[in-house]
Structures are given as C-alpha cells and as structure tokens.
Design a protein around this motif. Structure first.
Motif, PDB file in Angstrom:
ATOM      1  N   GLU A 131       3.089 -39.731   4.407  1.00 45.93           N
ATOM      2  CA  GLU A 131       2.735 -41.145   4.346  1.00 45.93           C
ATOM      3  C   GLU A 131       2.542 -41.672   5.763  1.00 45.93           C
ATOM      4  O   GLU A 131       3.315 -41.365   6.660  1.00 45.93           O
ATOM      5  CB  GLU A 131       3.859 -41.910   3.643  1.00 45.93           C
ATOM      6  CG  GLU A 131       3.687 -43.412   3.601  1.00 45.93           C
ATOM      7  CD  GLU A 131       4.907 -44.116   3.000  1.00 45.93           C
ATOM      8  OE1 GLU A 131       4.856 -45.341   2.860  1.00 45.93           O
ATOM      9  OE2 GLU A 131       5.896 -43.429   2.683  1.00 45.93           O
ATOM     10  N   SER A 156       0.733 -48.886   3.383  1.00 41.24           N
ATOM     11  CA  SER A 156       0.878 -47.435   3.374  1.00 41.24           C
ATOM     12  C   SER A 156      -0.317 -46.747   2.750  1.00 41.24           C
ATOM     13  O   SER A 156      -0.996 -47.298   1.883  1.00 41.24           O
ATOM     14  CB  SER A 156       2.117 -47.022   2.556  1.00 41.24           C
ATOM     15  OG  SER A 156       3.305 -47.485   3.133  1.00 41.24           O
ATOM     16  N   TYR A 192      -0.902 -42.430   1.424  1.00 39.48           N
ATOM     17  CA  TYR A 192      -0.211 -41.158   1.195  1.00 39.48           C
ATOM     18  C   TYR A 192      -1.228 -40.018   1.176  1.00 39.48           C
ATOM     19  O   TYR A 192      -2.381 -40.204   0.778  1.00 39.48           O
ATOM     20  CB  TYR A 192       0.537 -41.179  -0.140  1.00 39.48           C
ATOM     21  CG  TYR A 192       1.667 -42.181  -0.208  1.00 39.48           C
ATOM     22  CD1 TYR A 192       2.987 -41.783  -0.040  1.00 39.48           C
ATOM     23  CD2 TYR A 192       1.408 -43.523  -0.463  1.00 39.48           C
ATOM     24  CE1 TYR A 192       4.031 -42.697  -0.116  1.00 39.48           C
ATOM     25  CE2 TYR A 192       2.432 -44.451  -0.528  1.00 39.48           C
ATOM     26  CZ  TYR A 192       3.746 -44.024  -0.354  1.00 39.48           C
ATOM     27  OH  TYR A 192       4.767 -44.934  -0.421  1.00 39.48           O
TER      28      TYR A 192
END
Length: 222
Positions: free
Chosen positions: A109, A97, A99
């Motif tokens: 995200e 991930s 963000y």
C-alpha cells in the motif's frame, strides 16, 4: 512510533531485492531495502508460508497524485469488489491509499497522510520519495489482547476506534495493523493475513520489550 527494521521471509532474495529496486526505485544494498528511516531485510523463507503479508509505505500527501501516476505505470492496482482502486479516509485516518501486489503475494500500500509534513519535491515522482515503512500487518486470534499488550509495552494507542477484528496501533509514522487471523485483506478480500517469520524492530516508543504471537509466528521488539 517508527518502524525501523523488518525481517521479511521471501522465496528468492535476489529476485525480490531486484523488484524493490527496479519497480519501486528503492535503494537496495545486498539483501537490505532502504525506505527513509526504515529497512527491510530480506531472508530466505526456508519453508515458511508466503503470501498475505501486508506492508504500507508513507508518501507525502501533497505528492500522492504524482505517486499514483508513477505506480500505475509499474504495477496493476488492486481493486475492491466494486472495481474501485483509490481509497480516501477522513475521521481519524485523514489519508488516501492505493494497494498493489508485490513479490510472493505481498499486499502493499502507498498511503498519504494529511497530518504529516508536505514534500518540497516537484515534477515526476520517484521511489526515493517514499518516506518510510508505515504499516505492518499482524494477524492474531485475539486482536483485543494484542492491542492491549501493544499499549502496555510500547505506550501506543489505536489510531482509530479498535474492534475485535481490527486494531491499528500507533500513529501516522508507524502502525501495527493487528487483524483477526480469519479477516481477509482489504481491498480485494481474497488473502488471509500471514506474518510467519516477521521480526519488526520499532523505535520512538515509550516502553521496551517484546510483543509476539507464537501461533502466528511474528515478533515486535523495541
């Protein structure tokens, strides 16, 4: 579970719609933002509090490096207190991930999930490759109760072992991120969760009905 339609309060519909179109290269028709099988319907907030809303979008895992390069060219990435801006999780998540911050303090995200199908695309990444809205943050004063209700009404289970502060209910295609109302969002850990005015319609679940938190102002329907 698939997250099909989210009503999202915003400060200015035209400005936010333009951001999703220009920055994330998503298809926007009027006040509707289209991400694969998901649609975000932008509505004027009319005094509802903004900021602290968490949304995640799935990216084919084999295109994640290209997606991260693409995103860095458009927005600053959020970092944790140690300065890290890339996060890989093994165990139940099998994901990676990054963000970033959207209009009105949205905490957004991009997430690649190893268990989902690979992409056949090559070359530079384009926003049209985002496959769906995959997570919506739902704050509550009783995470355990909301998680139990989600299981009872929609037949969903936690993706990873839940706690009294955090319960990811659903699967790789769609997750209700149920969090304690006093738990600040990862990774910057500055913003408290907010979901006032959110209305989420889900599909591909075993049951039907509604999950809601009147105090926090959000609803999920199937």
């Amino acid at each position: 579970m698939r997250l099909l339609h989210l009503t999202l309060p915003v400060s200015d519909v035209g400005t936010v719609a333009a951001w999703f179109h220009d920055v994330l290269q998503l298809r926007v028709v009027g006040n509707h933002v289209h991400i694969g099988w998901s649609t975000i319907e932008l509505q004027a907030a009319n005094g509802q509090p903004l900021g602290g809303v968490h949304l995640a979008f799935n990216v084919p895992d084999n295109r994640f490096n290209e997606a991260m390069t693409w995103l860095r060219e458009r927005v600053p990435l959020q970092r944790n207190p140690e300065g890290i801006d890339y996060f890989a999780l093994e165990s139940n998540w099998q994901s990676q991930s990054v963000y970033f911050t959207g209009p009105d303090g949205l905490i957004l995200e991009l997430i690649g999930r190893k268990r989902l199908p690979a992409s056949t695309h090559g070359g530079a990444f384009h926003g049209s490759e985002l496959t769906c809205l995959s997570e919506v943050g739902l704050p509550s004063a009783d995470v355990d109760a909301v998680g139990a209700q989600a299981s009872a009404r929609f037949g969903v289970q936690p993706l990873s072992p839940p706690s009294s502060h955090f319960a990811p209910m659903g699967d790789d295609e769609g997750l209700l991120i149920v969090v304690a109302a006093d738990r600040r969002w990862f990774p910057e850990q500055k913003d408290l969760p907010n979901a006032q005015g959110l209305l989420l319609r889900v599909g591909d679940v075993q049951g039907s009905g509604e999950l809601a938190d009147a105090a926090q102002g959000w609803r999920v329907v199937a």
